[in-house]
Design a protein around this motif. Structure first.
Motif, PDB file in Angstrom:
ATOM      1  N   ARG A  94       0.800  -1.230   0.000  1.00 43.76           N
ATOM      2  CA  ARG A  94       0.000   0.000   0.000  1.00 43.76           C
ATOM      3  C   ARG A  94       0.834   1.283   0.000  1.00 43.76           C
ATOM      4  N   ILE A  95       2.147   1.169   0.061  1.00 47.13           N
ATOM      5  CA  ILE A  95       2.981   2.379   0.015  1.00 47.13           C
ATOM      6  C   ILE A  95       2.814   3.025  -1.360  1.00 47.13           C
ATOM      7  N   PRO A  96       2.352   4.273  -1.414  1.00 43.96           N
ATOM      8  CA  PRO A  96       2.045   4.907  -2.710  1.00 43.96           C
ATOM      9  C   PRO A  96       3.224   4.949  -3.672  1.00 43.96           C
ATOM     10  N   ASN A  97       4.415   5.167  -3.147  1.00 41.60           N
ATOM     11  CA  ASN A  97       5.581   5.310  -4.019  1.00 41.60           C
ATOM     12  C   ASN A  97       6.323   3.998  -4.264  1.00 41.60           C
ATOM     13  N   PHE A  98       5.741   2.889  -3.810  1.00 37.28           N
ATOM     14  CA  PHE A  98       6.358   1.593  -4.085  1.00 37.28           C
ATOM     15  C   PHE A  98       5.783   1.090  -5.403  1.00 37.28           C
ATOM     16  N   LYS A  99       6.500   1.387  -6.492  1.00 41.72           N
ATOM     17  CA  LYS A  99       5.997   1.132  -7.839  1.00 41.72           C
ATOM     18  C   LYS A  99       6.997   0.310  -8.631  1.00 41.72           C
ATOM     19  N   GLY A 100       6.655   0.055  -9.893  1.00 41.73           N
ATOM     20  CA  GLY A 100       7.534  -0.695 -10.773  1.00 41.73           C
ATOM     21  C   GLY A 100       6.860  -1.954 -11.256  1.00 41.73           C
TER      22      GLY A 100
END
Length: 395
Positions: free
Chosen positions: A266-272
């Protein structure tokens, strides 16, 4: 203006040892300096190896060598031994050529020469157009050269890049002579050719972009474990690590210190592209980071490091004053010479000299110190007297 589509370049794609041996013999029998180029898959694959090597000599080539099925480039290295190689931005290609056993004995770098000549634009396409009147399409410069088969349009692009290098080299050499900068270029080319490879950091994870926001040993441990998990997966899949999860995601997860796998997701900036498909892998790395007793310390200090120059005003006002005056004097000379200031004298060399100037501050002592830092003789002859005068004026 000649368009790329109007040029007729007959190239050969070499995919095996027998083809390489034949091409090497033809290149050895040809004459003149040799255009060399390499295509990588930076940003796509894990490493920075060459996925295509292009070679052209008047009377032979262009040859496009596919390294994947070639077991040894030794015959090509022998054919080019002792000859001048022409590369554009050689520092980018030499490391991957070295991995194949290919290294120039003499070098002419068209991009570096263009900088010394003060050209407004130094990209290959720009200077080919300026000096040869040929417009090159640069659509494939950032392509994924690891894919197979390579499209014919890509191979045509690669062949033209190298086939024009001898003519470009001659035009630039004439300009160097006209401006009296041939010796400057010779010394710069040799510095690039002989530059040692960078020593690999024992803690490469510390180069994470944005990691300066991580202030505690535990958050650094989380970042380290995530980086190592990402690196292992990237190596296994032969993909650039940032294409799995970017540095910003590693730092965001380490800073958040999530309490569960769900919190991590759910961390917004944990992307990729692999942020969710490999969530178990990332959570396992975080658990290691949470529990390890091997906590990172502060980043090791470089004994030769100097403070960032933006803080000199408070920390060392005299050095700050010297830097302002020295930079202005070098900049004025760079403008007079028609050379970018960073090519006349590396900014780091100037800052290190100004931070710890020699005791007597003579031109000879300044030149000796700059030489120790890696400056070339032509640079010393120009800037050492100028800097000595600056230091005298500030006393």
């Amino acid at each position: 203006m000649v368009e790329q589509s109007e040029l007729d370049t007959q190239w050969s794609l070499i995919t095996d040892d027998a083809g390489l041996a034949h091409a090497a013999a033809l290149l050895a029998d040809a004459t003149g300096p040799i255009g060399v180029d390499a295509e990588r898959a930076s940003g796509f694959t894990y490493g920075a190896e060459a996925y295509l090597v292009q070679v052209y000599r008047r009377g032979a080539g262009p040859f496009l060598f596919d390294p994947i099925e070639i077991t040894s480039f030794a015959p090509l290295a022998a054919a080019l031994d002792g000859e001048e190689w022409i590369l554009h931005a050689a520092s980018q290609d030499i490391p991957c050529l070295d991995e194949l056993g290919l290294h120039p004995d003499r070098l002419f770098d068209t991009e570096l020469a263009a900088r010394l000549l003060g050209y407004d634009r130094v990209g290959l396409g720009a200077i080919v157009e300026q000096l040869l009147g040929i417009h090159l399409e640069k659509a494939h410069s950032a392509a994924d050269w690891s894919q197979r088969p390579l499209p014919e349009s890509w191979l045509e692009y690669a062949a033209l890049d190298v086939a024009l290098l001898p003519d470009l080299r001659d035009a630039i050499a004439d300009d160097l002579d006209a401006q009296g900068k041939r010796e400057y270029a010779v010394q710069e080319f040799e510095a690039v050719r002989t530059r040692p490879q960078k020593i690999k950091s024992p803690e490469p994870w510390r180069k994470l972009s944005g990691a300066h926001v991580l202030k505690t040993p535990r958050s650094l441990a989380l970042a380290r474990e995530l980086w190592e998990a990402r690196d292992a997966l990237a190596r296994e899949r032969d993909i650039a690590p940032g294409r799995l999860i970017p540095d910003s995601s590693v730092v965001a997860a380490a800073a958040a210190n999530p309490r569960s796998k769900g919190d991590l997701a759910r961390i917004p900036n944990f992307k990729g592209r692999a942020s969710r498909t490999e969530i178990d892998r990332w959570w396992k790395a975080i658990l290691v980071g949470k529990t390890t007793g091997n906590l990172p310390g502060s980043k090791p200090r470089d004994p030769d490091a100097i403070p960032h120059h933006r803080g000199w005003g408070q920390r060392n006002p005299e050095a700050a004053e010297r830097l302002v005056a020295a930079r202005a004097a070098v900049e004025a000379e760079a403008e007079r010479q028609g050379i970018p200031i960073e090519n006349l004298l590396t900014p780091d060399h100037l800052r290190r000299l100004v931070w710890r100037p020699p005791a007597d501050r003579s031109a000879e002592s300044i030149a000796l110190r700059l030489k120790e830092l890696g400056a070339r003789e032509w640079q010393l002859g120009i800037v050492a007297p100028i800097l000595a005068a600056v230091f005298v004026d500030l006393r």
